[in-house]
Design a protein around this motif. Structure first.
Motif, PDB file in Angstrom:
ATOM      1  N   ARG A  78       1.135  -1.358  -0.047  1.00  0.00           N
ATOM      2  CA  ARG A  78      -0.730  -0.127  -0.060  1.00  0.00           C
ATOM      3  C   ARG A  78       0.456   0.879   0.022  1.00  0.00           C
ATOM      4  O   ARG A  78       0.746   2.083  -0.968  1.00  0.00           O
ATOM      5  N   THR A  79       1.798   1.544   0.689  1.00  0.00           N
ATOM      6  CA  THR A  79       2.761   2.108   0.862  1.00  0.00           C
ATOM      7  C   THR A  79       4.331   2.772   0.436  1.00  0.00           C
ATOM      8  O   THR A  79       4.384   3.718  -0.192  1.00  0.00           O
ATOM      9  N   GLU A  80       3.857   1.617  -0.369  1.00  0.00           N
ATOM     10  CA  GLU A  80       5.605   1.528  -0.989  1.00  0.00           C
ATOM     11  C   GLU A  80       5.276   0.875  -2.381  1.00  0.00           C
ATOM     12  O   GLU A  80       6.370  -0.464  -2.737  1.00  0.00           O
TER      13      GLU A  80
END
Length: 342
Positions: free
Chosen positions: A75-77
């Motif tokens: 999700r974040t990377e």
């Protein structure tokens, strides 16, 4: 510190629609895939296999839960995940108007390799996949198996840590399938993690170090092929019956059903004592069973016991729109996601 798994997912959930029309595709799926292994995901149509792959490959976002691929959060990377993986769809995504070598050089340049490096990498992969003699031929002259090998070669241009294969041998003849199986095992032996979905239970049996069975959005079983078979029985006693009434009476005891031949498969430990006891119990007068045979339990038996469904058909879930939601009118023969995620 212990080595991080190649894939680690906890509580993945995904639903489409709203209100009374909400469809829960994934209902809290946990996955752990060690590095350098082959992990197969099996499930009947609509079980959520393709949705799980889309989330892990950053093509879709889970409604809840977490996942890390190659050590990066999906999700974040997202960019880091995409640099570490490759996704190969059900159908070969190669340019038929180029030669095999030109396809590989193009992919290498897309991942920012120099011209010299791209040329060398293309030749290395052509040799590795047995395509050197065909490297200067247009891809539209390739057989289906050759195209599939070229497609897989293209997915390795950037040396991904994790490869997602969505039904990689669909439509291939037996020889081409065997060749691709050899390539997949070689990749795992060299440290690449392979995550595949397949409709061929034999394929999962032959290739996978571990197998997960997905049903109605939940992971209902996971383990080696041998572990899963033992959850049903070590062996199966196939009984061909005289009468349809006897077939219906005994069907609840079976893990395998073949109504066209009035054959039922009954779990057994395979010992002579247990086989005799079953025959005495089910056919005390010797009038019910026409003939019988003993066989090792298969993944088909596991699949039926865990999902209540026969071996899955060639299509998986509903096709997805650009936003990731399934279409309302599934097309059974649609192509799945093709190409390579970087």
């Amino acid at each position: 510190m212990p080595e991080q798994p190649a894939i680690a997912a906890t509580g993945l959930r995904k639903a489409y629609g709203s209100g009374t029309r909400t469809i829960e595709v994934l209902r809290g799926v946990d996955l752990t895939v060690p590095r350098g292994t082959v992990h197969a995901l099996l499930g009947p149509n609509g079980a959520g296999k393709t949705t799980a792959v889309r989330i892990l490959a950053t093509l879709s976002t889970a409604d809840a839960g977490t996942a890390r691929v190659a050590g990066h959060d999906v999700r974040t990377e997202r960019s880091a995940v995409r640099r570490s993986i490759s996704l190969t769809g059900q159908f070969a995504a190669v340019d038929e108007r180029q030669t095999g070598e030109e396809n590989l050089r193009m992919m290498a340049r897309l991942v920012r390799q120099s011209r010299a490096r791209a040329r060398d990498r293309a030749r290395q992969l052509l040799e590795r996949f047995g395509l050197s003699d065909a490297g200067d031929r247009l891809v539209n002259t390739y057989s289906g198996g050759m195209r599939r090998r070229l497609d897989l070669a293209a997915s390795l241009v950037g040396d991904p840590e994790v490869i997602f294969l969505d039904e990689p041998t669909t439509g291939l003849d037996p020889r081409s399938r065997q060749e691709l199986w050899s390539v997949v095992r070689e990749l795992a032996d060299q440290g690449t993690t392979v995550f595949l979905t397949t409709q061929y239970l034999e394929e999962a049996d032959r290739l996978a170090d571990r197998i997960g069975v997905l049903h109605a959005g939940r992971l209902v079983a996971e383990g080696t092929a041998a572990d899963l078979k033992r959850t049903v029985a070590d062996h199966r006693l196939d009984l061909e019956l005289h009468d349809p009434a006897d077939y219906l009476r005994l069907t609840g005891r079976a893990v395998h059903h073949a109504p066209d031949t009035l054959t039922l498969g009954i779990p057994t430990d395979g010992t002579a004592r247990d086989v005799r006891a079953l025959l005495d119990e089910l056919d005390p007068d010797g009038t019910v069973v026409e003939r019988f045979s003993l066989r090792t339990a298969s993944l088909d038996d596991v699949f039926l016991a865990l999902t209540g469904s026969p071996t899955p058909a060639p299509s998986d879930e509903a096709p997805h729109r650009r936003d990731g939601s399934p279409e309302s009118n599934p097309v059974p023969t649609r192509p799945k996601e093709t190409g390579h995620v970087r």
